[in-house]
Design a protein around this motif. Structure first.
Motif, short mmCIF file in Angstrom:
data_model
loop_
_atom_site.label_atom_id
_atom_site.label_comp_id
_atom_site.label_asym_id
_atom_site.label_seq_id
_atom_site.Cartn_x
_atom_site.Cartn_y
_atom_site.Cartn_z
N LEU A 86 0.84 -1.20 0.00
CA LEU A 86 0.00 0.00 0.00
C LEU A 86 0.88 1.25 0.00
O LEU A 86 1.93 1.27 0.64
N ILE A 87 0.44 2.28 -0.71
CA ILE A 87 1.07 3.60 -0.60
C ILE A 87 -0.04 4.61 -0.38
O ILE A 87 -0.98 4.72 -1.18
N CYS A 88 0.06 5.35 0.73
CA CYS A 88 -0.96 6.32 1.11
C CYS A 88 -0.31 7.70 1.18
O CYS A 88 0.36 8.03 2.16
N ASP A 89 -0.51 8.50 0.16
CA ASP A 89 -0.02 9.88 0.14
C ASP A 89 -1.07 10.79 0.77
O ASP A 89 -2.20 10.87 0.27
N SER A 90 -0.72 11.45 1.84
CA SER A 90 -1.59 12.46 2.46
C SER A 90 -2.99 11.93 2.71
O SER A 90 -3.99 12.61 2.44
N GLY A 91 -3.08 10.73 3.23
CA GLY A 91 -4.37 10.14 3.54
C GLY A 91 -4.21 8.96 4.46
O GLY A 91 -3.21 8.25 4.39
N ALA A 92 -5.19 8.74 5.33
CA ALA A 92 -5.15 7.63 6.26
C ALA A 92 -6.57 7.23 6.62
O ALA A 92 -7.53 7.98 6.39
N ALA A 93 -6.70 6.04 7.21
CA ALA A 93 -8.02 5.49 7.50
C ALA A 93 -8.85 6.43 8.37
O ALA A 93 -10.07 6.48 8.24
N GLY A 94 -8.21 7.20 9.24
CA GLY A 94 -8.93 8.09 10.14
C GLY A 94 -9.63 9.24 9.45
O GLY A 94 -10.44 9.95 10.07
N LEU A 95 -9.36 9.47 8.17
CA LEU A 95 -10.03 10.54 7.44
C LEU A 95 -11.44 10.14 7.04
O LEU A 95 -12.23 11.00 6.61
N LEU A 96 -11.78 8.86 7.13
CA LEU A 96 -13.13 8.40 6.83
C LEU A 96 -13.94 8.46 8.12
O LEU A 96 -13.50 7.95 9.14
#
Length: 499
Positions: A242-252
Motif C-alpha cells: 500500500l502507498i498512502c499519500d496524504s491520507g489515512a483510515a482516520g479521514l473516513l
C-alpha cells in the motif's frame, strides 16, 4: 529526460521498433484495443476500460456488478469521470493550479480503468512480468477521477520502461456513499475500488503486469481509501503493498448513524415522507443531474442542516476504530508507505493572494492531514507492520507559483507522475533529481515490497529507506531546501498531535 526532438525521431521509426500485437489485449471485459501516441512513443495506452457494469437504474447505490464480456472495446479516450459535487469556492486549485482538477465530461456510467504500460519491443522482448501501481485518485470523496493532467503517468513509463500504472474511477458523493436506511451496503464507492483491484488481478498479466505485485496507491481521499482497504480485506488483500499519500483510515468518518442525510436529500428531489424502501426506489428514479444539482446547490447556499456524503463506518468497508481492528489482527499483513506534505493546509483554505498566514496553515496542515497520518502510522507500529514514512517539503515555482503555497496538498504528485515540467515553465535540475528519486523509491517498493524502498545512483551511492520507528530518525524528508533527502524524527509533526 529525452528532448522533444528525440520523441519526434522515435516516432518516425515507431512501426519497426514496436510490436503492435501488444495493442490488442483480451480481458474479461472484452477485447481491448489501445494506442501509442507521439508524445510517449514507448508507452501503450488503454483508456476507458470498463471494470464493472454501469451503476445506473437499479444498480444506482448498489454494489458494483462484474462487467460482462462486451466484445471489442476501443480504449483510446478517457472515460467520463463519476458525477462530481460542484462548488463555487476559490482555492489554489481553481485559482493557480487547475491541472489537478478533472477534465472532460462526467457521467453516472463511470466505472472505468485507464492503463499505461511499456511498449513491447521486438528486439528485446519482455522477460519478466512488471510491477503494477493501481492508483485511487483523491477529491474528498466528492470529486476527482482519472482524467487529470498532472496525474497522467505516460512520461514516467516512457522514461523507465519498468512498470505499469492503472488509474481508476469510482463513485463519489451520494452515488458512492449514500448510507440510506434502505440499503445493505452504505459505501458502494469503496466496493468499486475493490472490484477494480479484482479486475486488475484477473487481467493485468495480459498487459505484461505481475498480478502478484500490485501496489494499491492513493492520495488524499485515495490515500484514505488505500489505508482503509487493508482493514476491509485483511485475509485477501490481493495487493502486495500500500502507498498512502496524504491520507489515512482516520479521514473516513461520516457520523450519520440515523441516515438523515439521504432522507433530507430525498426530500429536496421530491421523495419525502416515504418508508425506507420506497424512498430508495423514488431517488433511484430521479435523474443524476437533478441529484447532483440539488446536493451541490444546497451545500453552496450554506443552508442548515448541512448534509454530506462520505464513507460511513459500517464495519464492513470502513471502520470507526482501526486501532482495535489492528490489535485483533484484522488488517492486511503487507508493507506500506505513508506520508504527508509540509504545507498541506494550503490546499484546504480559501484562496487569497497573500494567504491566511503561517499559523493557520500549520494548524490546518496538522489537523486535517498530518496528525491522522501520524495516528495510522502509530497503529501500524503498534502491531509490527512494516511502514515507511515520509514528509515532502518541495517548493518549486512551477508547481507552487505563489509563495505561501509551498509543499501544499497534492504538490508531490507532479513529481511522482513525471508531469512537473509541463506547465508554468521548465523544471530545475534539482526538481528533476527529486522527481527521479521519488519515482525510484516508489517503484523499488512496488517491485519488492518486502525488501523495502531503496535507490542507487553513481553520485550518491546506495540508499535504503529504513522502516519507521517512533523516536528515531526514520522519516524520509524529501526536498527540504536544497537537500534532496535526509532522515529526521517525527517530532515536528507528532509533537503537535493529540489522541
Amino acid at each position: 529526460m529525452l528532448p522533444s526532438s528525440s520523441f519526434a525521431l522515435i516516432g518516425l521509426i515507431l512501426p519497426t521498433a514496436l510490436c503492435y500485437d501488444g495493442l490488442v489485449v483480451q480481458t474479461t471485459s472484452g477485447e481491448v484495443h489501445g494506442f501509442v501516441n507521439e508524445s510517449a512513443p514507448l508507452v501503450r495506452q488503454f483508456l476507458g476500460v470498463p471494470y464493472a457494469e454501469p451503476p445506473v437504474g437499479k444498480l444506482r447505490f448498489a454494489p458494483p456488478e462484474t462487467k460482462s464480456h462486451g466484445g471489442v472495446i476501443n480504449a483510446t479516450a478517457f472515460a467520463p469521470v463519476c458525477i462530481q459535487q460542484f462548488s463555487n469556492s476559490s482555492t489554489i486549485y481553481t485559482a493557480q493550479v487547475p491541472q489537478f482538477l478533472v477534465n472532460g465530461g462526467q457521467s453516472e456510467d463511470c466505472l472505468y480503468l485507464h492503463i499505461w504500460a511499456p511498449a513491447l519491443k521486438t528486439e528485446d522482448p519482455q522477460e519478466q512480468a512488471l510491477p503494477v501501481f493501481l492508483y485511487i485518485p483523491g477529491g474528498g470523496f466528492t470529486s476527482g477521477g482519472a482524467n487529470s493532467l498532472y496525474k497522467i503517468p505516460d512520461q514516467w513509463i516512457q522514461r523507465t520502461q519498468s512498470h505499469i500504472v492503472v488509474v481508476m474511477n469510482y463513485r463519489l458523493n451520494v452515488f458512492g456513499y449514500p448510507n440510506a436506511e434502505g440499503l445493505t451496503d452504505a459505501n458502494p464507492g469503496l466496493l468499486d475500488q475493490r472490484m477494480a483491484v479484482e479486475w486488475t488481478r484477473d487481467n493485468i498479466a495480459a498487459f505484461g503486469g505481475d498480478p502478484k505485485r500490485i501496489t494499491l496507491w492513493g492520495q488524499s481521499a485515495g490515500g484514505a481509501s488505500t489505508s482503509i482497504y487493508g482493514y476491509a480485506w485483511p485475509d485477501d488483500p490481493i495487493v502486495s503493498s500500500l502507498i498512502c499519500d496524504s491520507g489515512a483510515a482516520g479521514l473516513l468518518g461520516s457520523g450519520d448513524n440515523q441516515h438523515t442525510n439521504f432522507t433530507f436529500l430525498a426530500g429536496l428531489v421530491g421523495c419525502s415522507g416515504l418508508d425506507a424502501q420506497t424512498e430508495l426506489s423514488c431517488v433511484r428514479n430521479v435523474s443524476a443531474t437533478t441529484l447532483e444539482n440539488a446536493l451541490s446547490n444546497y451545500s453552496i447556499n450554506g443552508t442548515k442542516p448541512a448534509i454530506s456524503f462520505t464513507p460511513f463506518p459500517d464495519n464492513k468497508t470502513a471502520f470507526s476504530n482501526t486501532t482495535d481492528r489492528a490489535v485483533r489482527g484484522l488488517v492486511a499483513k503487507i508493507p506500506a508507505i505513508l506520508g504527508s506534505n509540509a504545507n498541506e493546509g494550503a490546499g484546504f483554505v480559501a484562496y487569497t493572494p497573500d494567504g491566511p498566514g503561517a499559523a493557520t496553515l500549520f494548524s490546518v496542515t496538522e489537523s486535517v492531514i498530518a496528525c491522522p497520518v501520524s495516528k495510522e502510522i502509530r497503529t501500524r507500529n503498534l502491531v509490527g507492520l512494516p511502514t515507511y514514512r515520509y514528509q515532502y517539503a518541495g517548493n518549486f515555482s512551477n508547481i507552487s507559483p505563489v509563495d505561501w503555497m509551498g509543499a501544499y496538498h497534492s504538490s508531490e504528485l507532479p513529481l511522482l507522475f513525471g508531469t512537473h515540467y509541463e506547465f508554468r515553465g521548465p523544471s530545475t535540475s534539482f526538481e528533476y533529481n527529486v522527481s527521479h528519486a521519488m519515482e525510484a523509491l516508489w517503484l523499488s517498493f512496488a517491485s519488492n515490497p518486502t525488501g523495502g524502498p531503496a535507490r542507487w545512483t553513481a553520485e550518491e551511492g546506495y540508499f535504503a529507506w529504513p522502516e519507521y520507528q517512533q523516536n528515531t530518525s526514520s522519516i524520509l524528508l524529501l526536498a527540504s531546501g536544497d537537500t534532496l533527502q535526509q532522515l529526521v524524527t517525527g517530532a515536528g509533526i507528532d509533537g503537535n498531535c493529540t489522541g
